[in-house]
Design a protein around this motif. Structure first.
Motif, PDB file in Angstrom:
ATOM      1  N   GLN B 138     -32.578 -18.626  42.595  1.00 41.75           N
ATOM      2  CA  GLN B 138     -33.043 -17.799  41.473  1.00 41.75           C
ATOM      3  C   GLN B 138     -34.451 -18.198  41.038  1.00 41.75           C
ATOM      4  N   SER B 139     -34.711 -19.503  41.011  1.00 39.72           N
ATOM      5  CA  SER B 139     -36.033 -19.923  40.544  1.00 39.72           C
ATOM      6  C   SER B 139     -37.112 -19.558  41.569  1.00 39.72           C
ATOM      7  N   TRP B 140     -36.732 -19.460  42.848  1.00 41.83           N
ATOM      8  CA  TRP B 140     -37.710 -19.023  43.851  1.00 41.83           C
ATOM      9  C   TRP B 140     -37.850 -17.502  43.853  1.00 41.83           C
ATOM     10  N   GLY B 141     -37.003 -16.819  43.063  1.00 42.09           N
ATOM     11  CA  GLY B 141     -37.076 -15.365  42.997  1.00 42.09           C
ATOM     12  C   GLY B 141     -36.457 -14.669  44.197  1.00 42.09           C
ATOM     13  N   VAL B 142     -35.652 -15.383  44.983  1.00 42.26           N
ATOM     14  CA  VAL B 142     -35.010 -14.748  46.139  1.00 42.26           C
ATOM     15  C   VAL B 142     -33.899 -13.804  45.683  1.00 42.26           C
ATOM     16  N   ILE B 143     -33.184 -14.206  44.628  1.00 41.02           N
ATOM     17  CA  ILE B 143     -32.086 -13.377  44.116  1.00 41.02           C
ATOM     18  C   ILE B 143     -32.207 -13.276  42.594  1.00 41.02           C
ATOM     19  N   ASP B 144     -31.656 -12.203  42.016  1.00 39.39           N
ATOM     20  CA  ASP B 144     -31.662 -12.056  40.559  1.00 39.39           C
ATOM     21  C   ASP B 144     -30.358 -12.555  39.959  1.00 39.39           C
ATOM     22  N   GLN B 145     -29.249 -12.204  40.616  1.00 42.01           N
ATOM     23  CA  GLN B 145     -27.920 -12.601  40.153  1.00 42.01           C
ATOM     24  C   GLN B 145     -27.445 -13.786  40.991  1.00 42.01           C
ATOM     25  N   PRO B 146     -26.676 -14.687  40.366  1.00 47.46           N
ATOM     26  CA  PRO B 146     -26.085 -15.759  41.183  1.00 47.46           C
ATOM     27  C   PRO B 146     -25.182 -15.173  42.276  1.00 47.46           C
ATOM     28  N   LEU B 147     -25.248 -15.761  43.463  1.00 48.75           N
ATOM     29  CA  LEU B 147     -24.374 -15.303  44.547  1.00 48.75           C
ATOM     30  C   LEU B 147     -22.949 -15.770  44.270  1.00 48.75           C
ATOM     31  N   GLU B 148     -22.000 -14.854  44.348  1.00 50.76           N
ATOM     32  CA  GLU B 148     -20.616 -15.201  44.031  1.00 50.76           C
ATOM     33  C   GLU B 148     -19.881 -15.757  45.250  1.00 50.76           C
ATOM     34  N   TRP B 149     -20.431 -15.471  46.443  1.00 46.69           N
ATOM     35  CA  TRP B 149     -19.657 -15.828  47.651  1.00 46.69           C
ATOM     36  C   TRP B 149     -19.949 -17.232  48.156  1.00 46.69           C
ATOM     37  N   LEU B 150     -20.743 -18.007  47.404  1.00 50.98           N
ATOM     38  CA  LEU B 150     -21.066 -19.346  47.902  1.00 50.98           C
ATOM     39  C   LEU B 150     -19.855 -20.274  47.834  1.00 50.98           C
ATOM     40  N   LEU B 151     -19.140 -20.222  46.696  1.00 48.16           N
ATOM     41  CA  LEU B 151     -17.972 -21.087  46.558  1.00 48.16           C
ATOM     42  C   LEU B 151     -16.732 -20.207  46.546  1.00 48.16           C
ATOM     43  N   TYR B 152     -15.606 -20.762  46.960  1.00 44.73           N
ATOM     44  CA  TYR B 152     -14.335 -20.050  46.990  1.00 44.73           C
ATOM     45  C   TYR B 152     -14.416 -18.800  47.857  1.00 44.73           C
ATOM     46  N   SER B 153     -14.823 -18.989  49.109  1.00 43.61           N
ATOM     47  CA  SER B 153     -14.957 -17.866  50.038  1.00 43.61           C
ATOM     48  C   SER B 153     -14.817 -18.410  51.452  1.00 43.61           C
ATOM     49  N   ASP B 154     -14.795 -17.508  52.432  1.00 45.98           N
ATOM     50  CA  ASP B 154     -14.803 -17.934  53.832  1.00 45.98           C
ATOM     51  C   ASP B 154     -16.020 -18.809  54.113  1.00 45.98           C
ATOM     52  N   PHE B 155     -17.139 -18.440  53.480  1.00 45.41           N
ATOM     53  CA  PHE B 155     -18.372 -19.208  53.694  1.00 45.41           C
ATOM     54  C   PHE B 155     -18.173 -20.675  53.349  1.00 45.41           C
ATOM     55  N   SER B 156     -17.632 -20.951  52.150  1.00 42.89           N
ATOM     56  CA  SER B 156     -17.491 -22.352  51.734  1.00 42.89           C
ATOM     57  C   SER B 156     -16.446 -23.074  52.579  1.00 42.89           C
ATOM     58  N   VAL B 157     -15.410 -22.352  53.009  1.00 39.97           N
ATOM     59  CA  VAL B 157     -14.394 -22.974  53.859  1.00 39.97           C
ATOM     60  C   VAL B 157     -15.025 -23.439  55.171  1.00 39.97           C
ATOM     61  N   ILE B 158     -15.791 -22.534  55.801  1.00 40.27           N
ATOM     62  CA  ILE B 158     -16.384 -22.885  57.096  1.00 40.27           C
ATOM     63  C   ILE B 158     -17.456 -23.951  56.932  1.00 40.27           C
ATOM     64  N   LEU B 159     -18.225 -23.862  55.847  1.00 36.18           N
ATOM     65  CA  LEU B 159     -19.228 -24.890  55.573  1.00 36.18           C
ATOM     66  C   LEU B 159     -18.562 -26.267  55.496  1.00 36.18           C
ATOM     67  N   ALA B 160     -17.433 -26.348  54.791  1.00 35.05           N
ATOM     68  CA  ALA B 160     -16.739 -27.627  54.649  1.00 35.05           C
ATOM     69  C   ALA B 160     -16.199 -28.104  55.997  1.00 35.05           C
ATOM     70  N   PHE B 161     -15.637 -27.181  56.781  1.00 36.75           N
ATOM     71  CA  PHE B 161     -15.148 -27.559  58.117  1.00 36.75           C
ATOM     72  C   PHE B 161     -16.283 -28.151  58.954  1.00 36.75           C
ATOM     73  N   VAL B 162     -17.422 -27.469  58.960  1.00 39.71           N
ATOM     74  CA  VAL B 162     -18.555 -27.948  59.759  1.00 39.71           C
ATOM     75  C   VAL B 162     -18.996 -29.315  59.243  1.00 39.71           C
ATOM     76  N   HIS B 163     -19.042 -29.447  57.928  1.00 42.91           N
ATOM     77  CA  HIS B 163     -19.454 -30.700  57.311  1.00 42.91           C
ATOM     78  C   HIS B 163     -18.509 -31.834  57.695  1.00 42.91           C
ATOM     79  N   LEU B 164     -17.204 -31.561  57.698  1.00 41.76           N
ATOM     80  CA  LEU B 164     -16.224 -32.608  57.956  1.00 41.76           C
ATOM     81  C   LEU B 164     -16.101 -32.944  59.439  1.00 41.76           C
ATOM     82  N   TYR B 165     -16.222 -31.930  60.309  1.00 40.32           N
ATOM     83  CA  TYR B 165     -15.777 -32.129  61.690  1.00 40.32           C
ATOM     84  C   TYR B 165     -16.867 -32.156  62.751  1.00 40.32           C
ATOM     85  N   THR B 166     -18.152 -31.951  62.373  1.00 39.54           N
ATOM     86  CA  THR B 166     -19.203 -31.999  63.396  1.00 39.54           C
ATOM     87  C   THR B 166     -19.240 -33.360  64.105  1.00 39.54           C
ATOM     88  N   LEU B 167     -18.872 -34.429  63.345  1.00 43.37           N
ATOM     89  CA  LEU B 167     -18.845 -35.760  63.945  1.00 43.37           C
ATOM     90  C   LEU B 167     -17.955 -35.820  65.169  1.00 43.37           C
TER      91      LEU B 167
END
Lengths: 278, 284
Positions: B138-167
């Motif tokens: 928001q401060s960079w002016g990329v978006i006006d409204q907060p993105l709702e799909w960042l947390l509690y979505s498929d996106f956050s699930v896959i992000l966490a999987f990648v974070h946990l299991y890339t090792l």
């Protein structure tokens, strides 16, 4: 050693981003756990305080986390010792290529790949059907071993695949008994790897969640307690707890790595008397 | 008698065998047996019945949830492979001093020995509605409204999987890469191969066993997961593991067991296929 190719710098940047990705979130909650008393779960920081760490020491704020910590610590040590002993014995056994070792090997792989919740469910069902009481030190302990032993054994296989048998032959030629050969030749050589097995045994047990979920009984281990908190705690106290747990893990990892390093140094110093005219 | 290596072998492997029988084989047998039992609201009844399976295969929820599970597994696999291969390649071929190599490798593996749950929790300040990601965008002016799909979505699930299991990709791939004979790479270069051709025709084929082992880890961890999906999706998404854990929470053990049996068969089929491409014992 020539000039670095251009791809080196691109990949270095990728690697740095990966490290940031790995550690960034943990560092962030580390910072946020010092929130002031009115601070929330995200930035901005409303002051700087140890308020949330103090909360950890008050029963009503966080429940029985210290009891959970003591149980996890005890369980971790039990699992660590058992994993080291059973893996070493298993490692020795597999060197003999006995009948049926192939099946046992695939069981170990199965133990590694089976979804944790199946172990949890199955062990829980057996205990309840047989009328045993589930407890972290019995059902929880056994369930965790199905996760730590495969890692321990895979490390032992890797160690013995690289083990130079002439050391043992030399010991035997000098008249060492089989036990002496193991005690004074083989075990000292594989000691650093055993510390590695211990590290896996302790940390995997200390952090295990899924396999303990239905097998810990009425007294929670620390990961279960923390997970319980995520559903009803909405203050930075959970970050403080996370930071403390992570620091404890890092301390343990550091202690293990330091031991390996010291053993390596000692070995370099005392390892060989070749050419010294002893 | 004790001189016989087969008997000695079994004696030394007996503690291991006992643990595996008691806490792996018997639990699986119990689950298979219970999956044919019936349940009421208050108790489970030992009887032979196919109703759990009939219900499971008759419900469209099952197919949806299995599809979601395979989708998570496929996307996580692709991402962890891409990142894991790149990181392992960098460590194995671009870092020249061995001390540095070990130090950076340890830096990659240390998070593996810390708590997964804490590592999931630590994404909250990043992804929340007022989290770091949204405020920054928001401060960079990329978006006006907060993105709702960042947390509690498929996106956050896959992000966490990648974070946990890339090792789990980095470690076996790095392990195979360090064993590649460097004269093969020199030979490729001497014969005029470009950097990319060397990668494509020499390094990737020689790294396949490591890739397969990493794949086995990532696929089984993601397919058997229930906690990451529950936590990172705020209970809004489902996979097979959650189906099982929900049944357990409702004390519907026979139904949970039937789902668990199908999950186990799926996982074993996937592993069975992958094991045809790699001999794990040779790779250790």
């Amino acid at each position: 050693m020539g000039k670095r190719p251009g791809s080196f710098y691109v990949l270095s940047a990728v690697f740095a981003l990966f490290i940031l990705f790995l550690y960034g979130p943990t560092l962030t909650i580390g910072i946020l756990s010092f929130q002031g008393p009115t601070g929330g779960l995200t930035f901005p920081m409303r002051g700087l305080s140890l308020h949330w760490f103090r909360d950890l020491f008050e029963q009503q704020a966080v429940g029985d986390i210290w009891g959970a910590f003591r149980r996890s610590l005890a369980l971790g040590l039990m699992v660590m010792v058992t994993t080291v002993v059973v893996s070493v014995m298993g490692g020795f056994a597999f060197r003999k290529r006995f009948y049926g070792s192939g099946i046992l090997f695939y069981l170990i792989i199965a133990s590694l790949v089976i979804p944790s919740i199946l172990i949890s469910l199955g062990v829980g069902l057996i205990f309840s059907q047989l009328g045993f009481k589930i407890h972290w030190a019995t059902s929880g302990f056994g369930s965790q071993l199905t996760w730590t032993l495969p890692f321990g054994l895979l490390i032992m296989f890797a160690v013995f695949n690289r083990f130079d048998k002439s050391f043992e032959e030399a010991a035997r030629d000098q008249g060492a008994s089989p036990w002496q050969t193991v005690r004074y030749v083989v075990l000292p050589i594989i000691a650093p790897s055993l510390i590695g097995v211990g590290l896996f045994g302790f940390t995997l047990s200390y952090d295990e969640f899924a396999r303990t979920l239905l097998t810990a009984g009425s007294y929670n281990t620390l990961p279960l307690e923390i997970f319980g908190m995520t559903t009803n705690v909405t203050t930075p106290v959970i970050y403080a707890l996370g930071t403390m747990t992570t620091l404890f893990s890092l301390l343990i990892i550091g202690a293990f790595l330091l031991t390996v390093w010291i053993l390596g140094k000692r070995r370099a110093r005392l390892g060989s008397d070749a050419g010294k005219g002893v | 008698m004790l001189k016989n290596r087969h008997i000695q072998g079994w004696l030394q492997a007996s503690p291991l065998t006992l643990v595996l029988i008691g806490f792996l084989i018997l639990p699986i047998i119990t689950i298979v047996v219970v999956s044919f039992w019936q349940a009421t609201e208050f108790s489970i009844i030992p009887a032979f019945s196919l109703e759990n399976y009939e219900f499971l295969f008759g419900s469209h929820v099952t197919y949806k949830v299995f599809y979601a599970t395979l989708k998570y597994a496929a996307i996580t696999w692709a991402l962890t492979l891409l990142i894991g291969f790149t990181v392992a390649y960098y460590l194995a071929f671009h870092i020249r001093s061995q001390t540095m190599q070990i130090a950076l490798f340890l830096l990659c593996t240390i998070p593996f020995w810390t708590s997964n749950i804490i590592r999931m929790i630590s994404w909250i300040p990043f992804l929340g509605r007022n989290g770091i990601a949204n405020s920054a965008l928001q401060s960079w002016g990329v978006i006006d409204q907060p993105l709702e799909w960042l947390l509690y979505s498929d996106f956050s699930v896959i992000l966490a999987f990648v974070h946990l299991y890339t090792l789990f990709m980095v470690v076996p791939i790095f392990n195979t890469m360090t064993r590649i004979d460097h004269s093969l790479i020199e030979a490729a270069r001497d014969n005029g191969a470009s950097g990319f051709q060397t990668l494509r025709h020499v390094i990737v084929p020689l790294t396949k066993p490591g890739i397969m082992i990493g794949t086995i880890f990532v696929l089984t961890l993601v397919m058997g997961d229930f906690i990451t999906v529950r936590f990172m999706s705020g209970s809004q998404k489902a996979n097979v593991g959650r189906l099982i854990s929900n049944d357990i929470a409702l004390l519907q053990y026979p139904s949970a067991a039937a789902t668990a049996v199908i999950l186990l068969i799926t996982v074993l089929i996937v592993i069975g296929i992958l094991l045809r491409f790699v001999d794990i014992r040779k790779e250790l």
